[in-house]
Design a protein around this motif. Sequence first.
Motif, PDB file in Angstrom:
ATOM      1  N   ASP A  41       0.827  -1.212   0.000  1.00 38.83           N
ATOM      2  CA  ASP A  41       0.000   0.000   0.000  1.00 38.83           C
ATOM      3  C   ASP A  41       0.859   1.260   0.000  1.00 38.83           C
ATOM      4  N   ALA A  42       2.037   1.155   0.619  1.00 36.59           N
ATOM      5  CA  ALA A  42       2.932   2.311   0.698  1.00 36.59           C
ATOM      6  C   ALA A  42       3.846   2.427  -0.516  1.00 36.59           C
ATOM      7  N   GLY A  43       3.700   1.524  -1.471  1.00 38.38           N
ATOM      8  CA  GLY A  43       4.531   1.557  -2.666  1.00 38.38           C
ATOM      9  C   GLY A  43       5.929   1.020  -2.466  1.00 38.38           C
ATOM     10  N   LEU A  44       6.151   0.227  -1.393  1.00 40.88           N
ATOM     11  CA  LEU A  44       7.479  -0.292  -1.077  1.00 40.88           C
ATOM     12  C   LEU A  44       7.685  -1.722  -1.554  1.00 40.88           C
ATOM     13  N   ILE A  45       6.594  -2.446  -1.790  1.00 43.82           N
ATOM     14  CA  ILE A  45       6.634  -3.838  -2.217  1.00 43.82           C
ATOM     15  C   ILE A  45       5.868  -3.957  -3.532  1.00 43.82           C
ATOM     16  N   ARG A  46       6.385  -4.736  -4.464  1.00 45.30           N
ATOM     17  CA  ARG A  46       5.702  -4.941  -5.743  1.00 45.30           C
ATOM     18  C   ARG A  46       4.279  -5.430  -5.528  1.00 45.30           C
ATOM     19  N   LEU A  47       3.341  -4.839  -6.262  1.00 45.43           N
ATOM     20  CA  LEU A  47       1.935  -5.181  -6.105  1.00 45.43           C
ATOM     21  C   LEU A  47       1.607  -6.570  -6.645  1.00 45.43           C
ATOM     22  N   ASP A  48       2.444  -7.108  -7.537  1.00 44.51           N
ATOM     23  CA  ASP A  48       2.166  -8.418  -8.121  1.00 44.51           C
ATOM     24  C   ASP A  48       2.631  -9.571  -7.224  1.00 44.51           C
ATOM     25  N   LEU A  49       3.235  -9.252  -6.088  1.00 43.58           N
ATOM     26  CA  LEU A  49       3.702 -10.296  -5.173  1.00 43.58           C
ATOM     27  C   LEU A  49       2.621 -10.651  -4.159  1.00 43.58           C
ATOM     28  N   ASP A  50       2.589 -11.915  -3.770  1.00 41.82           N
ATOM     29  CA  ASP A  50       1.676 -12.389  -2.738  1.00 41.82           C
ATOM     30  C   ASP A  50       2.316 -12.118  -1.374  1.00 41.82           C
ATOM     31  N   PRO A  51       1.693 -11.304  -0.519  1.00 41.10           N
ATOM     32  CA  PRO A  51       2.277 -11.017   0.797  1.00 41.10           C
ATOM     33  C   PRO A  51       2.553 -12.277   1.616  1.00 41.10           C
ATOM     34  N   CYS A  52       1.720 -13.286   1.447  1.00 40.71           N
ATOM     35  CA  CYS A  52       1.938 -14.553   2.159  1.00 40.71           C
ATOM     36  C   CYS A  52       3.231 -15.214   1.689  1.00 40.71           C
ATOM     37  N   MET A  53       3.494 -15.160   0.379  1.00 39.20           N
ATOM     38  CA  MET A  53       4.728 -15.726  -0.153  1.00 39.20           C
ATOM     39  C   MET A  53       5.933 -14.954   0.359  1.00 39.20           C
ATOM     40  N   CYS A  54       5.825 -13.631   0.446  1.00 37.16           N
ATOM     41  CA  CYS A  54       6.927 -12.815   0.979  1.00 37.16           C
ATOM     42  C   CYS A  54       7.269 -13.237   2.397  1.00 37.16           C
ATOM     43  N   ALA A  55       6.250 -13.388   3.227  1.00 40.05           N
ATOM     44  CA  ALA A  55       6.467 -13.798   4.619  1.00 40.05           C
ATOM     45  C   ALA A  55       7.074 -15.189   4.693  1.00 40.05           C
ATOM     46  N   MET A  56       6.579 -16.096   3.861  1.00 36.22           N
ATOM     47  CA  MET A  56       7.065 -17.471   3.898  1.00 36.22           C
ATOM     48  C   MET A  56       8.520 -17.561   3.457  1.00 36.22           C
ATOM     49  N   LEU A  57       8.894 -16.812   2.415  1.00 36.19           N
ATOM     50  CA  LEU A  57      10.272 -16.858   1.937  1.00 36.19           C
ATOM     51  C   LEU A  57      11.238 -16.326   2.979  1.00 36.19           C
ATOM     52  N   LEU A  58      10.886 -15.221   3.606  1.00 33.76           N
ATOM     53  CA  LEU A  58      11.778 -14.627   4.595  1.00 33.76           C
ATOM     54  C   LEU A  58      11.963 -15.553   5.795  1.00 33.76           C
ATOM     55  N   MET A  59      10.868 -15.988   6.385  1.00 33.33           N
ATOM     56  CA  MET A  59      10.962 -16.826   7.584  1.00 33.33           C
ATOM     57  C   MET A  59      11.400 -18.238   7.241  1.00 33.33           C
ATOM     58  N   GLY A  60      10.980 -18.727   6.070  1.00 34.91           N
ATOM     59  CA  GLY A  60      11.359 -20.071   5.650  1.00 34.91           C
ATOM     60  C   GLY A  60      12.842 -20.189   5.356  1.00 34.91           C
ATOM     61  N   GLY A  61      13.449 -19.124   4.797  1.00 36.22           N
ATOM     62  CA  GLY A  61      14.886 -19.160   4.547  1.00 36.22           C
ATOM     63  C   GLY A  61      15.675 -19.303   5.832  1.00 36.22           C
ATOM     64  N   ASP A  62      15.260 -18.585   6.860  1.00 35.63           N
ATOM     65  CA  ASP A  62      15.907 -18.710   8.168  1.00 35.63           C
ATOM     66  C   ASP A  62      15.711 -20.109   8.751  1.00 35.63           C
ATOM     67  N   LEU A  63      14.492 -20.609   8.634  1.00 36.18           N
ATOM     68  CA  LEU A  63      14.187 -21.913   9.216  1.00 36.18           C
ATOM     69  C   LEU A  63      14.980 -23.025   8.545  1.00 36.18           C
ATOM     70  N   PHE A  64      15.120 -22.966   7.220  1.00 35.97           N
ATOM     71  CA  PHE A  64      15.894 -23.993   6.513  1.00 35.97           C
ATOM     72  C   PHE A  64      17.354 -23.954   6.953  1.00 35.97           C
ATOM     73  N   TYR A  65      17.897 -22.753   7.103  1.00 36.52           N
ATOM     74  CA  TYR A  65      19.291 -22.629   7.553  1.00 36.52           C
ATOM     75  C   TYR A  65      19.446 -23.231   8.945  1.00 36.52           C
ATOM     76  N   PHE A  66      18.504 -22.948   9.824  1.00 38.88           N
ATOM     77  CA  PHE A  66      18.541 -23.507  11.177  1.00 38.88           C
ATOM     78  C   PHE A  66      18.502 -25.038  11.135  1.00 38.88           C
ATOM     79  N   GLN A  67      17.604 -25.588  10.322  1.00 42.49           N
ATOM     80  CA  GLN A  67      17.442 -27.035  10.254  1.00 42.49           C
ATOM     81  C   GLN A  67      18.666 -27.741   9.683  1.00 42.49           C
TER      82      GLN A  67
END
Length: 217
Positions: free
Chosen positions: A150-176
């Motif tokens: 909404d603030a014009g900081l993130i591409r509108l064509d991206l799924d916010p759920c996917m953004c959250a999953m990639l960020l947190m999932g990348g950390d989790l995979f590294y931990f595992q």
Amino acid sequence: MSNALPIVETDTRRSAGEIAIIEAAARLFSDYGYDRVSMRRVAEEAGVSKANIDHHFDSKQALYLAIMSASAERLSALVENLAEGKGEFDDRLRVFARAHLDHLFNNAATLRLVLREAFSGDEEKSRVLVEQVVGDIYRRMISIFSAGQDAGLIRLDLDPCMCAMLLMGGDLFYFQTYDLLKHLPESASFTRDRGQYSKEMMDIILNGMLAPHGDKE
């Protein structure tokens, strides 16, 4: 004994005995599984009586939920700092990613428990994990990325759920996979350096992997 930080170290609402019980249960549940650990075994590990556990927790399920709640509260605080903190959005994302990665390693016993239960195939445990631990956190993360759009900081064509999953999932995979990464052929230096890993991961997430068209020969 785990070298991880106590999962309830900042919770002043709990007594020392209650904290010791939660810490002991987290270690045992993560090592042996929820179903294979008795409340008497937890009492022995915590150095308290069975009656003392019964005083604080009216059931094994209540103790399990206390562990999940303690971990979720700390992670929720990191998410709120991302949402409400000062500074540019991309800088806050980088700070969050590093803090989240440290959170995983500092709460290794609890994370092992969460992962063990998540992959157990038990639908009831999976439901409890979503309701008590990850559900609200992911919803909050999604709302943060939606606000960024909404603030014009993130591409509108991206799924916010996917953004959250990639960020947190990348950390989790590294931990595992942390103990495995060093054995990979030509293992990169980031495999033993959390700070470097977090920086490089966020560079890719925020800037992409492909070179700009103008960089082509």
